[in-house]
Design a protein around this motif. Structure first.
Motif, short mmCIF file in Angstrom:
data_model
loop_
_atom_site.label_atom_id
_atom_site.label_comp_id
_atom_site.label_asym_id
_atom_site.label_seq_id
_atom_site.Cartn_x
_atom_site.Cartn_y
_atom_site.Cartn_z
N MET A 10 -5.71 29.38 25.85
CA MET A 10 -4.33 29.56 25.40
C MET A 10 -3.40 28.67 26.24
O MET A 10 -3.54 28.58 27.45
CB MET A 10 -3.92 31.02 25.52
CG MET A 10 -2.45 31.22 25.28
SD MET A 10 -1.93 32.92 25.10
CE MET A 10 -2.47 33.23 23.44
N GLU A 11 -2.47 28.05 25.58
CA GLU A 11 -1.50 27.19 26.27
C GLU A 11 -0.51 28.03 27.07
O GLU A 11 -0.14 29.12 26.66
CB GLU A 11 -0.74 26.34 25.25
CG GLU A 11 -1.60 25.30 24.58
CD GLU A 11 -0.82 24.48 23.59
OE1 GLU A 11 -0.99 23.26 23.63
OE2 GLU A 11 -0.06 25.05 22.81
N SER A 12 -0.09 27.48 28.19
CA SER A 12 0.90 28.19 29.00
C SER A 12 2.31 27.80 28.54
O SER A 12 2.57 26.65 28.18
CB SER A 12 0.72 27.88 30.48
OG SER A 12 0.86 26.50 30.72
N LEU A 13 3.19 28.78 28.54
CA LEU A 13 4.56 28.62 28.06
C LEU A 13 5.52 29.12 29.13
O LEU A 13 5.36 30.22 29.66
CB LEU A 13 4.76 29.42 26.77
CG LEU A 13 6.19 29.57 26.24
CD1 LEU A 13 6.79 28.23 25.85
CD2 LEU A 13 6.22 30.53 25.06
N ILE A 14 6.52 28.30 29.44
CA ILE A 14 7.60 28.69 30.35
C ILE A 14 8.92 28.58 29.60
O ILE A 14 9.17 27.59 28.91
CB ILE A 14 7.65 27.81 31.60
CG1 ILE A 14 6.43 28.06 32.49
CG2 ILE A 14 8.95 28.05 32.39
CD1 ILE A 14 6.37 27.19 33.72
N ILE A 15 9.74 29.62 29.72
CA ILE A 15 11.13 29.55 29.26
C ILE A 15 11.96 29.40 30.53
O ILE A 15 11.89 30.24 31.42
CB ILE A 15 11.54 30.80 28.48
CG1 ILE A 15 10.60 31.02 27.31
CG2 ILE A 15 12.99 30.67 28.00
CD1 ILE A 15 10.80 32.34 26.59
N SER A 16 12.70 28.32 30.62
CA SER A 16 13.37 27.96 31.86
C SER A 16 14.89 27.96 31.72
O SER A 16 15.42 27.44 30.75
CB SER A 16 12.89 26.57 32.30
OG SER A 16 13.41 26.23 33.56
N TYR A 17 15.52 28.54 32.71
CA TYR A 17 16.98 28.65 32.76
C TYR A 17 17.48 28.14 34.11
O TYR A 17 16.75 28.14 35.10
CB TYR A 17 17.43 30.11 32.63
CG TYR A 17 17.09 30.76 31.32
CD1 TYR A 17 17.97 30.70 30.26
CD2 TYR A 17 15.89 31.45 31.16
CE1 TYR A 17 17.67 31.30 29.05
CE2 TYR A 17 15.59 32.05 29.94
CZ TYR A 17 16.48 31.98 28.90
OH TYR A 17 16.18 32.57 27.70
N CYS A 18 18.74 27.77 34.14
CA CYS A 18 19.43 27.53 35.41
C CYS A 18 20.63 28.47 35.43
O CYS A 18 21.23 28.76 34.41
CB CYS A 18 19.85 26.08 35.55
SG CYS A 18 20.96 25.51 34.26
#
Length: 140
Positions: A1-9
């Protein structure tokens, strides 16, 4: 499974341009705190395998409202607070949300605005992008 990041600042703007948001009755430095709990829950439901990274400034860490964000990261194992101790003059930290992309931390990185709860169209578009392997870049 591919890794997913939701990124915020998340940082305290040194110069908040009021003329850019004349329509927004919550146009002040507190506006960014309002959607965070709902945003975290929605992301965890829609993108259940995603890691959520929030890159934060020292001013955010010292804000009295920080206890809410800290409680969320303590309770939700998929939420990580990344402390960024960089000096800045204006809104340069908007680039922090791209850090996982440049550091190749995940197969897929969704860079989001901290004050934006994903709506139905954004969710459909991002899920299409995630599931269609023929695309390398997606923007809304």
């Amino acid at each position: 499974m591919e890794s997913l990041i939701i990124s915020y600042c998340f940082f305290t703007p040194k110069n908040l341009h009021k003329e850019m948001r004349t329509w927004d009755m919550y146009n002040n430095q507190d506006r960014y705190w309002y959607n965070i709990p709902a945003m975290m829950v929605i992301n965890s439901i829609v993108y259940s395998n995603a890691k959520i990274k929030v890159h934060i400034s020292d001013e955010i860490r010292n804000n009295p409202k920080f206890e809410v964000l800290e409680a969320i990261s303590n309770k939700m194992t998929n939420v990580e607070l990344v402390y960024m101790s960089y000096d800045y003059r204006d809104t340069e930290p908007t680039m922090w949300r791209y850090k996982p992309l440049f550091d190749k931390e995940a197969d897929i990185v969704l860079c989001r605005d901290i004050d934006s709860v994903p709506n139905e169209d954004e969710i459909r578009a991002s899920l299409f992008f995630i599931n269609e392997k023929q695309f390398y870049t997606h923007t809304l």
